[in-house]
Design an enzyme around this catalytic site. Sequence first.
Site, mmCIF file in Angstrom:
data_model
loop_
_atom_site.group_PDB
_atom_site.id
_atom_site.type_symbol
_atom_site.label_atom_id
_atom_site.label_comp_id
_atom_site.label_asym_id
_atom_site.label_seq_id
_atom_site.Cartn_x
_atom_site.Cartn_y
_atom_site.Cartn_z
ATOM 1 N N LYS A 78 27.035 -9.851 -12.903
ATOM 2 C CA LYS A 78 25.683 -10.347 -13.201
ATOM 3 C C LYS A 78 25.792 -11.678 -13.937
ATOM 4 O O LYS A 78 26.699 -11.856 -14.770
ATOM 5 C CB LYS A 78 24.944 -9.310 -14.055
ATOM 6 N N SER A 153 16.395 -5.909 -14.391
ATOM 7 C CA SER A 153 16.733 -7.294 -14.136
ATOM 8 C C SER A 153 18.034 -7.487 -13.342
ATOM 9 O O SER A 153 18.273 -8.585 -12.847
ATOM 10 C CB SER A 153 16.853 -8.028 -15.470
ATOM 11 N N SER A 177 17.572 -2.040 -16.966
ATOM 12 C CA SER A 177 17.954 -3.050 -15.975
ATOM 13 C C SER A 177 19.153 -2.720 -15.088
ATOM 14 O O SER A 177 19.404 -3.423 -14.123
ATOM 15 C CB SER A 177 18.222 -4.381 -16.673
#
Length: 493
Positions: A78, A153, A177
């Site tokens: 990420k 997210s 997330s």
Amino acid sequence: MNVDYLTIHEAHELLRTKQISSVELTRSYLERIQQIEPKVHAFVTITGDLALEQAKESDERIAKGDIGPLTGVPGLIKDNMCTRGVRTTCSSKMLQNFVPPYDATVVERLRASGMIMLGKSNMDEFAMGSSTENSALFVTHNPWDLSRVPGGSSGGSAAAVAAGETVYALGSDTGGSIRQPASFCSIVGLKPTYGRVSRYGLVAFASSLDQIGPLTRDVTDCALVMNAISGYDPRDSTSSPNPVPDFTKCLKPNLEGVRLGVPQEYFVQGMQPEVDNAIRAGVKILEELGATVSWEVSLPHTRYALAVYYIIAPSEASANLARYDGVKYGYSYAETDSMWEAMEKTRQHGFGPEVKRRIMLGTYALSAGYYDAYYLKAQKVRTIIRQEFDNAFKQFDALITPTSPTVPFRIGEKTAAPLQMYLSDVCTLPINIAGVPAISIPAGFASSRAESRGDGLPIGMQIIGKPFGEETILQVAYAYEQAAGWWKRRAVV
Ligand code: GLN
């Protein structure tokens, strides 16, 4: 050989038995990324050359018989975890050109385990959001239905795993997330206990809530990644010295003697009936596997979790994001001689609307006169929420809930209504507030949604454990996964 949609353990078998080299495997993932990316848009950066270099090194290691479970297997990080020499944007204009001089501990550990890094994944700006639509760069699409969001997210990480663009990925989870996008993309996502995994090198959002964890195709892979990234790190003062077990040891296909509770408060108003049905059906399977199940669990303060989260998380964010002033690093507004104007314009242009909203909420909640009424009150309720979990875990080994009250929604459906978006995480936020671990696993598909293609839209089941109880939730997840078999379905992009 078709190597799409491999799990880590399948890829490992192919590499160990020399049916494929890491360079070949990496090449074929890079080709697939080229094919899929124009539809899914999961990657902020593709590190093709670096990946091939790492794959070559892995092949040399493997030739010498030096092979661990992750050696030579492609992964994705990420874009809020620092990677030395590779741009780390947080999907924000503020960090669009930021190249960190060091690796986050998790990246360092995965590299030491032989990870091939395919690139960095898209996310909501600074991890604030539930759909990846808050990325300042572009929107990621759900591989199960390209007109819908992948969750957020960590939406880029989840979408890439589901679309077979990477074997596994890392995400971060402050309020859901990892788990909510795992649910939306029908994969496995684990938020470890607070302190289990080092956050050194993770760009801070809300420091008392943030945790890093794996996004994988199945539970075995989740355990393998956890083995590699968990454990004490002297560079993160919140990381725990607790010893790290071998998480693959607890993966057993039966649940004899396991006590499960299903808290009523998580079957919230407005929940889609297909989700409700899927979770109830899932609980039945768990019972058939030998677990005892009680529906008499109550965590009444859960209903304040959303309010508590949206005071504590923005408060911490407002402090953490104060460092982006255009002086030290990141975007800097240069067309002025005034220091104050430079700072103001840097923040005005560098941050997107959701990030600004959080900074304003947090600054307000922490300001003199409001601190006691909001921040302090929220901290008190946080303690009560944590105590309720402690009490529940005196009777139960794990709790079962839906991960999200809905299936993936349409791109654009909730962007105009932040509160609607915030509600997407009602079932996941309390877990970060309490600091306990939880995993989301595929639990079926809603087939009645008229417009969805073929198999329908993913539903996720959340399994919550006591602090450092990752082994128990992995065991429950594994037994369920083997019995239910949802993981076998693939998103065909
Ligand atoms: N969706 C939640 C938020 O917007 C949680 C995000 C996260 O876990 N990083 O804050």
